[in-house]
Design a protein around this motif. Structure first.
Motif, PDB file in Angstrom:
ATOM      1  N   ALA A   1      21.012 116.322  65.138  1.00  0.00           N
ATOM      2  CA  ALA A   1      20.440 117.444  65.887  1.00  0.00           C
ATOM      3  C   ALA A   1      18.942 117.559  65.665  1.00  0.00           C
ATOM      4  CB  ALA A   1      21.137 118.738  65.476  1.00  0.00           C
ATOM      5  N   ALA A   2      18.453 116.968  64.569  1.00  0.00           N
ATOM      6  CA  ALA A   2      17.022 117.022  64.251  1.00  0.00           C
ATOM      7  C   ALA A   2      16.650 115.796  63.438  1.00  0.00           C
ATOM      8  CB  ALA A   2      16.702 118.301  63.467  1.00  0.00           C
ATOM      9  N   ALA A   3      15.368 115.456  63.476  1.00  0.00           N
ATOM     10  CA  ALA A   3      14.886 114.301  62.726  1.00  0.00           C
ATOM     11  C   ALA A   3      14.945 114.569  61.224  1.00  0.00           C
ATOM     12  CB  ALA A   3      13.458 113.975  63.131  1.00  0.00           C
ATOM     13  N   VAL A   4      15.108 113.489  60.428  1.00  0.00           N
ATOM     14  CA  VAL A   4      15.121 113.609  58.968  1.00  0.00           C
ATOM     15  C   VAL A   4      14.240 112.519  58.379  1.00  0.00           C
ATOM     16  CG1 VAL A   4      17.351 114.738  58.682  1.00  0.00           C
ATOM     17  CG2 VAL A   4      17.248 112.244  58.911  1.00  0.00           C
TER      18      VAL A   4
ATOM     19  N   LYS B   1      25.117 117.392  65.808  1.00  0.00           N
ATOM     20  CA  LYS B   1      25.434 118.215  66.967  1.00  0.00           C
ATOM     21  C   LYS B   1      26.892 118.656  66.962  1.00  0.00           C
ATOM     22  CE  LYS B   1      21.961 115.933  69.887  1.00  0.00           C
ATOM     23  NZ  LYS B   1      21.738 115.146  71.120  1.00  0.00           N
TER      24      LYS B   1
ATOM     25  N   GLU C   1      25.845 121.270  58.964  1.00  0.00           N
ATOM     26  CA  GLU C   1      25.111 120.476  57.982  1.00  0.00           C
ATOM     27  C   GLU C   1      26.037 119.522  57.236  1.00  0.00           C
ATOM     28  OE1 GLU C   1      21.355 123.238  56.507  1.00  0.00           O
ATOM     29  OE2 GLU C   1      23.191 123.158  55.327  1.00  0.00           O
TER      30      GLU C   1
ATOM     31  N   GLU D   1      15.379 109.803  63.821  1.00  0.00           N
ATOM     32  CA  GLU D   1      14.964 110.770  64.834  1.00  0.00           C
ATOM     33  C   GLU D   1      16.168 111.521  65.395  1.00  0.00           C
ATOM     34  OE1 GLU D   1      11.847 111.202  65.149  1.00  0.00           O
ATOM     35  OE2 GLU D   1      11.182 109.389  64.100  1.00  0.00           O
ATOM     36  N   ALA D   2      15.903 112.642  66.044  1.00  0.00           N
ATOM     37  CA  ALA D   2      16.963 113.390  66.723  1.00  0.00           C
ATOM     38  C   ALA D   2      17.650 112.496  67.744  1.00  0.00           C
ATOM     39  CB  ALA D   2      16.375 114.622  67.404  1.00  0.00           C
ATOM     40  N   ASP D   3      18.938 112.714  67.933  1.00  0.00           N
ATOM     41  CA  ASP D   3      19.798 111.989  68.882  1.00  0.00           C
ATOM     42  C   ASP D   3      20.267 110.630  68.362  1.00  0.00           C
ATOM     43  OD1 ASP D   3      19.455 114.099  70.719  1.00  0.00           O
ATOM     44  OD2 ASP D   3      17.682 113.136  71.587  1.00  0.00           O
TER      45      ASP D   3
END
Length: 489
Positions: free
Chosen positions: A36-39, A49, A82, A96-98
């Motif tokens: 859902a978000a970059a890490v 997601k 999470e 990255e996200a996705d």
């Protein structure tokens, strides 16, 4: 980086379908989602997601072909979607996200490598700010297919079974395998085309075929039958072809039942195979750690053997697409495969130069692929791995016994050269390394300095032969239907 030696270090490998991507099995009903978000590297948590199917203890793969890594779930939090990661398997790359997050099963298909005498992992390019026009992100997060920052120098004691595997991955994709026909003969044909990667095939007849039998397809590939479906007139095959069929075959191609020994023929090709996933598992002081290197390709390979009580060894310089360090084993299953490893003391070796033959005291052969890559504009990392003009050279020592052999290997002479290893009293194992055309160097004639036996050393370099189209050929006879997945017949 640290060099590891000794019995507490064990190495495992498995073949890859995509360079740099560890081959993992699917998990029915397991989690399958996206970030859902970059890490960033070393992050303790990721947010997905959809948390459905994910639970504590799961093994997950995060990322795509460029930056895929294997991690373990410590806990999940439904309210925020999470996933907290196990401290033993920290994030190594930026994601990255996705990007994909999915539950996987990496345990099956590992082959325990023979005796490892030296393993020196290295990282030539540490984490550093990217030079990509002021982006300011970590350079390692921008890894693309074929870019490598890791590698290793490895020395292995080898038997005939596993020598052919390493030679195949050093030389390329030109490989075929045939078996010994059974008596009475059992033959059929393909009743429908099969594509490369297939794990089953329909035959004109499955009479006299059963699970555990071996089939030779088209005179170039052997598989072990896992199951026979008489109603569908088909067979499936598993462990002997971990990536499915190497080749595609047309309707009507001959299929026959065979048995061990199997003969594997390898020639140098233009392209290298996708690569190998390699794990070094270290066990000491009551703990363990793993180094996973994926996308390994052989830059140089040196095969050395000498008389007496020593084992032959292969020393390799590997380039890898990426590396991952773990402090807990989440990869290797309970029963990895192991190749046969028969002591070198039972081997006999014969060298042939043209029509002249002799025994040898020692041998050294080096295959160089000269893997290199140019750095793309704005990136500190090399581009796609590609082999260069790879010479094959070597030398051998023999005890002078006949003038004909010495003349056949005189400096400047060009002729065929081959080395044949056999096990004493065993006609199911052998290894022949041959050169259609080799040019000899060294002295023209051995000098006589005493009354002791005369020892002569010859150097040689392989030359690409216009008739055979190659400069080196390997013929290995083993009890395995494939040199890449060593399950004995």
């Amino acid at each position: 980086m640290t060099q590891f030696t000794g019995s507490n270090a064990t190495a495992y490998l498995k073949t890859e379908e995509v360079s740099g991507v560890l081959r993992t099995g699917s998990v029915a009903g397991g989690g399958d989602s996206e970030l859902a978000a970059a890490v960033n590297p070393q992050a303790a948590k990721i947010v997905v997601k959809d948390l459905t199917g994910f639970t504590a203890g799961d093994i997950i793969a995060v990322g795509g072909d460029d930056n895929r890594e294997i991690l373990r779930v410590k806990s999940v939090k439904a309210a925020t979607k999470e996933i907290t990661l196990d401290e033993a398997t920290p994030l190594n790359f930026r994601h990255e996200a996705d990007e994909t997050v999915e539950e996987v099963d990496p345990e099956n298909g590992w082959l325990r490598v023979g005796s490892v005498t030296r393993f020196t992992p290295r990282s030539d390019r540490p984490l550093e700010p990217s030079q990509a026009f002021g982006s300011g992100v970590r350079g390692i997060s921008d890894a693309r297919p074929g870019r490598y920052e890791f590698g290793a120098d490895v020395t292995l004691e080898i038997g005939i079974e596993d020598a052919a595997l390493w030679l195949l991955h050093a030389l390329g994709t030109s490989y075929s395998s045939t078996g010994t026909p059974v008596a009475p003969a059992v033959a059929t044909t393909l009743n429908g085309a099969v594509a490369a990667g297939a794990t089953s095939m329909v035959l004109a007849s499955v009479a006299s075929l059963a699970a555990g039998d071996f089939l030779e397809i088209g005179g170039k590939e052997c598989v072990k039958i896992e199951a026979v479906d008489a109603g569908a007139v088909s067979v499936t095959f598993g462990d002997s072809a971990p990536l499915g069929l190497r080749y595609g075959f047309a309707t009507g191609v001959a299929v026959k039942k065979v048995e061990a020994p199997f003969t594997h023929t390898i020639k140098k090709g233009r392209d290298l195979l996708p690569g190998l996933s390699l794990v070094l598992k270290l066990e000491k002081m009551g703990g363990e750690s793993l180094i996973l290197l994926t996308g390994n390709r052989i830059n140089t390979l040196s095969l050395s053997a000498s008389g007496g009580d020593q084992y032959p060894t292969i020393t390799m310089n590997l380039t890898a697409a990426r590396g991952q360090v773990m402090s807990k084993d989440i990869l290797i299953g309970a029963s990895p495969l192991s190749p046969a490893h028969i002591p070198y003391a039972q081997w006999e070796t014969l060298v042939s130069a043209g029509d002249a033959e002799n025994r040898i005291n020692s041998i050294s052969i080096e295959i160089a692929n000269n893997i290199g890559a140019g750095a793309p504009l704005g990136s500190p990392f090399p581009g796609a791995l590609s082999p260069g003009d790879g010479p094959v050279t070597g030398s051998f020592e023999y005890q002078y016994s006949t003038q004909s052999f010495t003349l056949a290997t005189a400096a400047g002479t060009e002729r065929t050269l081959s080395f044949l290893w056999t096990y004493i009293g065993d006609d199911e194992h052998s290894l022949e390394i041959s050169f259609p055309k080799a040019r000899f160097g060294g002295p023209v004639h051995p000098g006589v300095e005493s009354k002791d036996p005369i020892v002569d050393t010859k150097e040689f370099s392989a030359i690409v032969d216009s008739v055979t189209g190659t400069d080196i050929k390997i013929v290995a006879k083993t009890k395995n239907p494939s040199v890449e997945h060593l399950t004995e017949g």
